[in-house]
Design an enzyme around this catalytic site. Structure first.
Site, PDB file in Angstrom:
ATOM      1  N   GLY A 180      10.246 -20.473 -63.413  1.00 51.59           N
ATOM      2  CA  GLY A 180      11.137 -19.314 -63.356  1.00 51.59           C
ATOM      3  C   GLY A 180      11.364 -18.786 -64.752  1.00 51.59           C
ATOM      4  CB  THR A 181      13.434 -16.022 -66.054  1.00 51.33           C
ATOM      5  OG1 THR A 181      14.635 -16.297 -65.318  1.00 51.33           O
ATOM      6  CG2 THR A 181      12.623 -14.934 -65.391  1.00 51.33           C
ATOM      7  CG  MET A 182      14.082 -18.617 -71.157  1.00 54.36           C
ATOM      8  SD  MET A 182      14.392 -17.961 -72.818  1.00 54.36           S
ATOM      9  CE  MET A 182      15.829 -18.906 -73.334  1.00 54.36           C
ATOM     10  CD  GLN A 207       8.839 -23.950 -71.558  1.00 59.89           C
ATOM     11  OE1 GLN A 207       8.907 -24.453 -70.446  1.00 59.89           O
ATOM     12  NE2 GLN A 207       9.881 -23.869 -72.367  1.00 59.89           N
ATOM     13  CE  LYS A 232      12.848 -23.057 -66.876  1.00 62.02           C
ATOM     14  NZ  LYS A 232      13.889 -22.038 -67.160  1.00 62.02           N
ATOM     15  CB  SER A 233      17.557 -27.922 -67.686  1.00 60.38           C
ATOM     16  OG  SER A 233      16.518 -27.445 -68.513  1.00 60.38           O
ATOM     17  CB  CYS A 259      16.228 -19.174 -63.272  1.00 61.39           C
ATOM     18  SG  CYS A 259      14.851 -20.326 -63.374  1.00 61.39           S
ATOM     19  CG  ASP A 268      13.511 -29.426 -68.635  1.00 56.77           C
ATOM     20  OD1 ASP A 268      13.023 -28.502 -67.964  1.00 56.77           O
ATOM     21  OD2 ASP A 268      14.663 -29.366 -69.117  1.00 56.77           O
ATOM     22  CD  GLU A 269      12.954 -26.458 -72.259  1.00 54.21           C
ATOM     23  OE1 GLU A 269      12.200 -25.462 -72.266  1.00 54.21           O
ATOM     24  OE2 GLU A 269      14.187 -26.373 -72.094  1.00 54.21           O
TER      25      GLU A 269
HETATM   26  N1  LIG Z   1      29.829 -21.029 -66.686  1.00 49.98           N
HETATM   27  C1  LIG Z   1      29.007 -21.147 -65.660  1.00 49.98           C
HETATM   28  N2  LIG Z   1      29.458 -21.217 -64.402  1.00 49.98           N
HETATM   29  C2  LIG Z   1      28.604 -21.338 -63.360  1.00 49.98           C
HETATM   30  N3  LIG Z   1      27.286 -21.408 -63.475  1.00 49.98           N
HETATM   31  C3  LIG Z   1      26.782 -21.337 -64.703  1.00 49.98           C
HETATM   32  C4  LIG Z   1      27.587 -21.216 -65.856  1.00 49.98           C
HETATM   33  N4  LIG Z   1      26.780 -21.172 -66.943  1.00 49.98           N
HETATM   34  C5  LIG Z   1      25.519 -21.276 -66.475  1.00 49.98           C
HETATM   35  N5  LIG Z   1      25.525 -21.363 -65.127  1.00 49.98           N
HETATM   36  C6  LIG Z   1      24.367 -21.487 -64.235  1.00 49.98           C
HETATM   37  O1  LIG Z   1      23.409 -22.254 -64.891  1.00 49.98           O
HETATM   38  C7  LIG Z   1      22.151 -21.602 -64.829  1.00 49.98           C
HETATM   39  C8  LIG Z   1      21.311 -22.017 -66.019  1.00 49.98           C
HETATM   40  O2  LIG Z   1      20.990 -23.387 -65.855  1.00 49.98           O
HETATM   41  P1  LIG Z   1      19.949 -24.134 -66.800  1.00 49.98           P
HETATM   42  O3  LIG Z   1      19.570 -25.371 -66.050  1.00 49.98           O
HETATM   43  O4  LIG Z   1      20.526 -24.295 -68.151  1.00 49.98           O
HETATM   44  O5  LIG Z   1      18.756 -23.064 -66.815  1.00 49.98           O
HETATM   45  P2  LIG Z   1      17.259 -23.151 -67.348  1.00 49.98           P
HETATM   46  O6  LIG Z   1      16.912 -24.597 -67.599  1.00 49.98           O
HETATM   47  O7  LIG Z   1      16.424 -22.534 -66.254  1.00 49.98           O
HETATM   48  O8  LIG Z   1      17.212 -22.309 -68.585  1.00 49.98           O
HETATM   49  C9  LIG Z   1      22.512 -20.128 -64.769  1.00 49.98           C
HETATM   50  O9  LIG Z   1      21.521 -19.355 -64.110  1.00 49.98           O
HETATM   51  C10 LIG Z   1      23.769 -20.152 -63.921  1.00 49.98           C
HETATM   52  O10 LIG Z   1      23.427 -20.139 -62.546  1.00 49.98           O
HETATM   53  C1  LIG Z   2      10.423 -16.598 -73.683  1.00 50.99           C
HETATM   54  C2  LIG Z   2      10.255 -17.653 -74.718  1.00 50.99           C
HETATM   55  C3  LIG Z   2      11.090 -18.746 -74.748  1.00 50.99           C
HETATM   56  N1  LIG Z   2      10.928 -19.696 -75.699  1.00 50.99           N
HETATM   57  C4  LIG Z   2      11.836 -20.846 -75.734  1.00 50.99           C
HETATM   58  C5  LIG Z   2      13.304 -20.547 -75.746  1.00 50.99           C
HETATM   59  C6  LIG Z   2      13.933 -21.795 -75.158  1.00 50.99           C
HETATM   60  O1  LIG Z   2      14.094 -22.739 -76.222  1.00 50.99           O
HETATM   61  C7  LIG Z   2      12.845 -22.300 -74.188  1.00 50.99           C
HETATM   62  C8  LIG Z   2      13.165 -22.025 -72.736  1.00 50.99           C
HETATM   63  O2  LIG Z   2      14.281 -22.798 -72.374  1.00 50.99           O
HETATM   64  P1  LIG Z   2      15.039 -22.661 -70.951  1.00 50.99           P
HETATM   65  O3  LIG Z   2      15.506 -24.066 -70.706  1.00 50.99           O
HETATM   66  O4  LIG Z   2      14.071 -22.184 -69.929  1.00 50.99           O
HETATM   67  O5  LIG Z   2      16.170 -21.706 -71.143  1.00 50.99           O
HETATM   68  O6  LIG Z   2      11.650 -21.608 -74.535  1.00 50.99           O
HETATM   69  C9  LIG Z   2       9.905 -19.596 -76.624  1.00 50.99           C
HETATM   70  O7  LIG Z   2       9.742 -20.481 -77.465  1.00 50.99           O
HETATM   71  N2  LIG Z   2       9.086 -18.523 -76.605  1.00 50.99           N
HETATM   72  C10 LIG Z   2       9.222 -17.537 -75.692  1.00 50.99           C
HETATM   73  O8  LIG Z   2       8.436 -16.554 -75.732  1.00 50.99           O
END
Ligand SMILES: Nc1ncnc2c1ncn2[C@@H]1O[C@H](COP(=O)(O)OP(=O)(O)O)[C@@H](O)[C@H]1O
Ligand SMILES: Cc1cn([C@H]2C[C@H](O)[C@@H](COP(=O)(O)O)O2)c(=O)[nH]c1=O
Length: 226
Positions: free
Chosen positions: A9-11, A89, A15-16, A13, A86-87
């Protein structure tokens, strides 16, 4: 049968968060798992979720060999039923191939999590290989949203709210911006192509921000700038 699953997915969303939830659920049923990550924005050797969960993980670098990681642990008596990666990519294509081999020849599940494309909407090497090799690619159900209300499908890199299109593929960062530093914003494809971030939309005028949520699924149906 063991599986290689790519949760993509996108950042921002979730995933972690899902990675840590899956680890919790499998561990709660007595399965043995190993957590891996690479360059989490919270620091070295940690998987962090924006919801506040955080767990220690093994840090992956270019020398990591997932096949050896699992074989070594099993030789020492650990069962290693699954890996959380995780991460992903940021993993190399060869490391993704090792993960597939771990699934096929060692019968351990691999749950990999990562963004598919970079700030230029190009596949990361690790994500490309995962799309090619995974048994399943799962798109997360929680929708990250573009400022216009549409599902966010792309990651923009920004400086002071303005999208940048030059730079290294890897720049660790967050969706929360600090003045003058690289940050990220998730956008729908339409606004990624037009480089229209929330800040640019605000500057463009109210018509660009119009949102009319009246579709059954909550998707916006109006808005002049979309
Ligand atoms: N303060 C908050 N309250 C509720 N949900 C939150 C809050 N902050 C972040 N989130 C949820 O956490 C998600 C991000 O989770 P995270 O696992 O860190 O994402 P990713 O690993 O995909 O970057 C957001 O899309 C949102 O749904
Ligand atoms: C688009 C994009 C992202 N990154 C980096 C930025 C963050 O450190 C991670 C993604 O973390 P998340 O858990 O999914 O929020 O990737 C990058 O290095 N280069 C890029 O183009």
């Amino acid at each position: 049968m063991a599986e290689l699953v790519f949760f993509s997915g996108t950042m921002d969303c979730g995933k972690s968060t899902l990675a840590l939830q899956m680890h919790h659920n499998h561990a709660a049923r007595g399965r043995d798992g190993v957590l891996f990550t690479r360059q989490d924005r919270a620091g070295n050797a940690v998987i962090s979720s924006r919801l506040g969960l955080q767990r220690r993980a093994d840090e992956v670098d270019d020398t990591t060999d997932f096949w050896a990681e699992v074989v070594t642990r099993r030789t020492r008596g650990r069962p290693v039923d699954y890996l959380v990666a995780d991460e992903a990519q940021f993993y190399t294509a060869a490391q993704v191939e090792q993960l597939a081999r771990v699934v096929d020849e060692l019968s351990a599940d691999v749950f990999a999590f990562g963004i598919t494309t970079d700030f230029r909407a190009r596949l990361f090497p690790g994500s490309a290989r995962l799309v090619e090799l995974a048994d399943r690619v799962e798109v997360l159900q929680v929708r990250a949203l573009c400022w216009c209300g549409s599902r966010a499908t792309h990651n923009a890199r920004t400086v002071d709210g303005i999208m940048v299109v030059e730079g290294d593929q890897v720049v660790v960062g967050d969706v929360a911006a600090t003045a003058g530093e690289a940050a990220y914003e998730v956008l729908c494809r339409r606004h990624h192509v037009r480089r229209m971030t929330a800040r640019v939309a605000r500057a463009t005028g109210p018509s660009a921000q119009t949102l009319l949520f009246d579709d059954a699924d909550g998707a916006p149906s109006g808005g002049a700038a979309r």
